[in-house]
Enzyme design. Structure first.
Site, short mmCIF file in Angstrom:
data_model
loop_
_atom_site.label_atom_id
_atom_site.label_comp_id
_atom_site.label_asym_id
_atom_site.label_seq_id
_atom_site.Cartn_x
_atom_site.Cartn_y
_atom_site.Cartn_z
N ILE A 28 -10.48 3.22 -6.15
CA ILE A 28 -10.63 3.90 -7.35
C ILE A 28 -9.74 5.08 -7.28
CG2 ILE A 28 -12.00 5.76 -9.12
CD1 ILE A 28 -14.65 4.05 -8.28
N MET A 56 -10.68 8.60 0.61
CA MET A 56 -9.72 7.92 1.65
C MET A 56 -9.00 9.10 2.75
SD MET A 56 -7.89 4.75 -0.43
CE MET A 56 -8.85 3.05 -0.34
N ARG A 100 -7.25 8.13 6.50
CA ARG A 100 -7.46 7.33 7.65
C ARG A 100 -7.14 8.39 8.88
NH1 ARG A 100 -6.21 1.81 8.12
NH2 ARG A 100 -4.95 1.64 6.56
N ASP A 114 -2.27 9.35 0.96
CA ASP A 114 -2.77 10.23 1.89
C ASP A 114 -1.67 11.49 1.91
OD1 ASP A 114 -4.35 8.26 2.26
OD2 ASP A 114 -3.31 7.23 3.84
O1 F6P Z 1 -2.66 4.52 3.02
C1 F6P Z 1 -3.39 4.57 1.99
C2 F6P Z 1 -4.61 3.96 2.02
O2 F6P Z 1 -5.41 4.04 0.73
C3 F6P Z 1 -5.67 4.86 3.09
O3 F6P Z 1 -5.95 5.94 2.42
C4 F6P Z 1 -6.72 3.88 3.38
O4 F6P Z 1 -6.96 4.17 4.59
C5 F6P Z 1 -6.04 2.54 3.29
O5 F6P Z 1 -4.87 2.86 2.37
C6 F6P Z 1 -6.74 1.40 2.90
O6 F6P Z 1 -5.88 0.14 2.72
P1 F6P Z 1 -6.53 -0.99 1.96
O7 F6P Z 1 -6.36 -0.85 0.56
O8 F6P Z 1 -5.29 -2.08 2.71
O9 F6P Z 1 -7.99 -1.27 2.53
#
Ligand code: F6P
Length: 342
Positions: A272, A169, A171, A127
């Site tokens: 991915i 991705m 968040r 991120d």
């Molecule tokens: O923090 C890294 C990240 O890939 C975010 O971009 C994403 O919201 C989150 O982790 C997803 O987490 P998980 O793999 O636990 O669903």
């Protein structure tokens, strides 16, 4: 010293490169011993470890994921979590920890340091949203994966005169969406940092069709529309209180199809973006952070995180590193807006 190494939180390409650099320099230059803790903070919490010497780190530089495993375990949410970690470190003769992680993992490292555990942090996350470091490894790889996907989606979107919504991705921070969208020539980029007006997005999309050129809309999973509720996959929270996101891309495609009368499809890139081999940039950054992390541990400079500032690797207090999330400044977003709908 005997030093424990762990990787926590969402994995990302480059974790193995850090582990390799830490162990290679730590053994060769300083004569330290290492132990690998499995699955993030779960390892020291439950005493789950594995040997970690030069032989174990051979050949892992280009490998994605983490040979140590990862989890989102939060020891501060578990009864006697801190005491159990201290006991297990003592039982395994571990003097210090190198914790490789994002805001959650390093947040735990910060508190453990304040409670007397010897710890050095290494920042990671696709991120790129950690303060105090200009870049985190994993980000460049994720952006390149998303850019390649966008390139491919351009050609199929053109053939079928469709809108293609690409959910990436991100968040709370839209760095992946911004960089992948800019690099991939997206028609619109939507970030968590600014609520979007779905009618305006539909306007951009229509304009693109008028130019006989199919639109690609890049949307970060954490983006949300004006006056709308954030679209959630489900309401479950993880141990750090985060909801699972996913769904904004599909919702947006349905809205755009209804508003423009043109077919709209969604591609959710999801994990991915976190898989596979790191780019050269991420391998070099991860390696340099690992080399500097073992230097900090060797010098007993506890409670620090290694960070990239400009082209230098520096040390910053862990507490400072995790204090605030680095989001996309609105003026950076404005740079990209020039291309929207045109
Ligand atoms: O923090 C890294 C990240 O890939 C975010 O971009 C994403 O919201 C989150 O982790 C997803 O987490 P998980 O793999 O636990 O669903």
């Amino acid at each position: 010293m005997r030093i424990g190494v762990l990787t926590g939180g969402g994995d990302c390409p480059g974790l193995n490169a850090v582990i390799r650099a830490v162990v290679r320099k730590g053994v060769t230059n300083y004569g330290h011993e290492f132990v690998g803790f499995r699955d993030g903070w779960k390892g020291p919490l439950e005493g789950l470890s594995r040997p970690l010497g030069i032989a174990e780190v051979r050949g892992i530089l280009p490998r994605g994921g983490t040979i140590l495993g990862s989890s989102r375990t939060n020891p501060f949410k578990i009864e006697n979590g801190v005491e159990r970690i201290k006991e297990n470190l003592a039982a395994q003769g571990v003097d210090a920890l190198i914790a490789i992680g994002g805001e959650d993992t390093l947040g735990v490292a910060t508190k453990l340091h304040e409670l007397g555990v010897h710890v050095v942090g290494v920042p990671k996350t696709i991120d790129n949203d950690l303060g105090a470091t200009d870049y985190t490894f994993g980000f460049d790889t994720a952006v390149n994966i998303a850019m390649e996907a966008i390139d491919r989606l351009h050609t199929t979107a053109e053939s079928h005169h469709r809108t293609l919504v690409v959910e990436v991705m991100g968040r709370h921070a839209g760095w992946i969406a911004l960089h992948a969208g800019l690099a991939g020539g997206a028609n619109v980029i939507l970030l968590p940092e600014r609520q979007f007006d779905v009618d305006q997005v539909a306007g951009y999309v229509e304009k693109r069709f008028q130019h006989q050129y199919a639109p690609i809309v890049v949307v970060a999973e954490g983006a949300h529309p004006l006056e709308g509720q954030m679209v959630l996959h489900n309401q479950e929270l993880d141990a750090f209180g985060h909801v699972r996101l996913g769904g904004i891309g599909q919702w947006l495609a349905e809205q755009l199809e209804a508003k423009t009368g043109k077919e709209a499809r969604t591609v959710v890139l999801g994990h991915i973006q976190r898989g596979g081999t790191p780019t050269a940039f991420d391998r070099v950054l991860a390696t340099r952070l690992g080399l500097h992390a073992i230097d900090a541990a060797h010098e007993g400079d506890w409670g620090k995180m290694v960070a990239m500032q400009s082209t230098d690797i520096v040390r910053v207090p862990l507490a400072e590193a995790t204090r605030e999330l680095k989001t996309v400044p609105l003026e950076r977003y404005a740079e990209a807006e020039v291309f929207f709908g045109s």
